[in-house]
Each structure stands twice: as C-alpha cells, then as structure tokens.
Design a protein around this motif. Sequence first.
Motif, short mmCIF file in Angstrom:
data_model
loop_
_atom_site.label_atom_id
_atom_site.label_comp_id
_atom_site.label_asym_id
_atom_site.label_seq_id
_atom_site.Cartn_x
_atom_site.Cartn_y
_atom_site.Cartn_z
N GLY A 119 18.81 -12.89 71.34
CA GLY A 119 18.09 -13.69 70.35
C GLY A 119 18.76 -13.66 69.00
O GLY A 119 19.46 -12.72 68.66
N ASP A 120 18.52 -14.74 68.22
CA ASP A 120 19.10 -14.82 66.88
C ASP A 120 18.51 -13.78 65.94
O ASP A 120 19.21 -13.26 65.06
CB ASP A 120 18.88 -16.23 66.31
N ASP A 121 17.23 -13.47 66.09
CA ASP A 121 16.57 -12.50 65.22
C ASP A 121 15.39 -11.90 65.98
O ASP A 121 14.24 -12.32 65.81
CB ASP A 121 16.09 -13.17 63.93
N PRO A 122 15.64 -10.90 66.85
CA PRO A 122 14.57 -10.34 67.68
C PRO A 122 13.39 -9.78 66.90
O PRO A 122 12.24 -9.91 67.34
CB PRO A 122 15.29 -9.24 68.47
N TYR A 161 13.74 -17.76 67.58
CA TYR A 161 14.26 -16.46 67.19
C TYR A 161 14.73 -15.61 68.38
O TYR A 161 15.74 -14.91 68.30
CB TYR A 161 13.19 -15.67 66.45
N VAL A 162 13.97 -15.66 69.50
CA VAL A 162 14.22 -14.68 70.55
C VAL A 162 14.31 -15.30 71.94
O VAL A 162 14.42 -14.58 72.93
CB VAL A 162 13.13 -13.58 70.49
N GLY A 163 14.28 -16.63 72.04
CA GLY A 163 14.41 -17.28 73.34
C GLY A 163 13.07 -17.59 73.98
O GLY A 163 12.03 -17.02 73.63
N LEU A 215 11.31 -14.39 76.34
CA LEU A 215 10.75 -13.27 75.60
C LEU A 215 9.63 -13.73 74.66
O LEU A 215 8.63 -13.02 74.49
CB LEU A 215 11.84 -12.57 74.79
N ALA A 216 9.78 -14.90 74.05
CA ALA A 216 8.73 -15.42 73.16
C ALA A 216 7.43 -15.64 73.91
O ALA A 216 6.34 -15.39 73.38
CB ALA A 216 9.18 -16.72 72.51
N THR A 217 7.52 -16.08 75.16
CA THR A 217 6.32 -16.32 75.94
C THR A 217 5.65 -15.01 76.32
O THR A 217 4.42 -14.91 76.32
CB THR A 217 6.66 -17.14 77.20
N VAL A 218 6.44 -14.00 76.66
CA VAL A 218 5.86 -12.68 76.94
C VAL A 218 5.14 -12.14 75.72
O VAL A 218 4.01 -11.66 75.79
CB VAL A 218 6.96 -11.68 77.40
N LEU A 219 5.78 -12.24 74.55
CA LEU A 219 5.16 -11.75 73.32
C LEU A 219 3.88 -12.51 72.99
O LEU A 219 2.89 -11.92 72.53
CB LEU A 219 6.16 -11.88 72.16
N ARG A 248 12.93 -25.67 74.24
CA ARG A 248 14.35 -25.41 74.04
C ARG A 248 15.20 -26.61 74.41
O ARG A 248 16.18 -26.94 73.73
CB ARG A 248 14.78 -24.19 74.87
N LEU A 249 14.84 -27.30 75.49
CA LEU A 249 15.62 -28.45 75.94
C LEU A 249 15.54 -29.61 74.95
O LEU A 249 16.47 -30.41 74.84
CB LEU A 249 15.13 -28.91 77.32
#
Length: 321
Positions: free
Chosen positions: A160-163, A103-105, A108-112, A40-41
């Motif tokens: 998120g932009d598109d969860p 899409y979701v940050g 949350l993306a890492t959890v998924l 992200r950075l």
Amino acid sequence: MVALYLLQTATGVFMGAHRRIVIVAIVGALVISTSAPLVRLAEVSPATSALFRCAYAVPPMLALAWLERRRHGPLPRRAVLLAWAAGLSFAFDLLFWHHAIAYVGAGLATVLGNLQVFLVAFAAWAVFGERPSGRLMAATPVVFGGVVLISGVFDGAAYGDDPVMGVLAGVATSVSYAAFLLLMKGGSDRAAGPLAHATVVATVAIAALSPFFGGADLAPSWPAHGWLLLLALGPQVLGWSLITFTLPRQPAALTALLLLVQPLTTVALSAVALGERPSPWQLAGCAVIVLGVLWGSRRTAQPAAEADGEQDAQVPNTSTV
C-alpha cells in the motif's frame, strides 16, 4: 414474477425462515464484495467513485421504492428520518473507505472496514439489548492486534501507498458502517424505501463533503463511467437491497458476522484481478481479524430445538425472499 414466486415456494419448502434470511444475507455480501475491486478498476478519485456509486443508483432505487410504496403504502415518518441519518452515515462510510482503498488496496481496506462486526455488536447491546457474548468481548483486543499487523508498523514490506493512513481510514469506515447498519435496522422492515432515501441523502452529502475529501470529478471519462455504473447497479442496488431486506429480520450482530463473507471474497478477487500482494504480516493480520471475529461471535452451545426456536422467534415467519 412467476420465477420469483417459484423461488419463494421452493425456499419455503426446503428451509426455514431463518435459513432463507441467512442465504439472502450471504448472497448480498458476495455481491458487495466486488465493490472495492470495481473502485480500483474505475481509476478515479475516492470522492468521485463514492459520488457516482450513489448517484447512478438513485434512479433504480427510486423505481423499486415506488413499487414497494404502491404495495405497502408510505413509509412511517420515523423510518424516513432514520433512513436519512443512515444516508449521512453511509456518505462518510464511502468517503473514508474509498480513501482506504487508495492507501492500502482493495482487499486490506475491505477487511479493515469490517471491524464493524465488533462495533455493531456492542452498539446493538446498548440500543437493542442484544448482549454480545463473553467470547466476543475477549476477542476484541485480539482482532485489533490484527489491525496493527495490517498497518505495517512492524513490517518494512507492507503493501500500500500509506498503510498507516489506510488503517486510520479503515477504522473511520467501520465506525460509519456500524452506524449505517444500526440506523437501517432500527427503521423499517422494508428494503427498497429506506435504502432509496438513504442513497439520495448519501449522494447529496458526498457532493457537499467531497471538497474536504480531495474533490470529485463530475465528468469522468470512459471506461470509468462503465465501472462506476456497474458498481452502482451491482453492489449498491442489488447487494444492498438484499442486505437491507435482512437487517430487521435477524440480530444485528449476526448480519455483521455474515458480512465477513465480503472481505474474504474481496481479498481473493483483488489478488486475482488487481494483482494485489499484501505482505505475509498483513495477511496474518487479515487472518487474525477474521478468525477472531468468527471465534468471538460463536454462541454458547445449546440444545438444537431451543436454538431453532430462538432463531425463528427472531425472524418473522411471514418474511419472504
């Protein structure tokens, strides 16, 4: 080298082989937990961050593989072929995961992406005969309920932009991630050589596949280069070298469980460093996933001596950190 010898001696005195391997896996998971925040950075496209994460890691990985080869000789052909297949799986893993981050940050993306715990457990049953417990089977639908909560289907305030697309990309990440872990486990008990082969193949594969994933910028500007270099040297080289070292030395499902340290740490880092604020329902989904995996991965209680004997049998006594 002296410091490494002293560390090996100290860990050998104060803890058994299995505990050493577990600690190495946890440290590796903590290092790779910085991956998503660094992506992200960097503020580049998903394909760009995936490509440079691997490309910048190739030179140091080749150097480590050369040192390992001098000490132990060339890798067996089977190990090389499995590492190449793992590299292709890792390319898809990164491309899907970096899109999930967009899409979701990061948190949350890492959890998924760590739904691989279940996929690895069931696949390891089929491939290696490591049968998952009844708890894990019962926890599977509960954990996927947590995925639904993260998707924001029933939540108007979802982060998120598109969860929904984030969840789809995250599930695709988990499938690719599970394949990568199993292929690396089934190859060689070495760390640097297989990971170097996998990293080179992943770099080439990402470059070839990038047009289908939004395209890659081959000349990102500063400070993006700095963040991408840190991403390569930290999570990709150091973190995955530690994880790859542990894969053949413990059950695949246990490695997958220990990697849960990664999403928990990433969620915290993303909140502090990036200001990510998932909705209460999405945080509840994270809790359901993590608690479901922890509960499902617990083994039936057995006598301590028997348990220690079983774990030591699964870890070579000659393994060192």
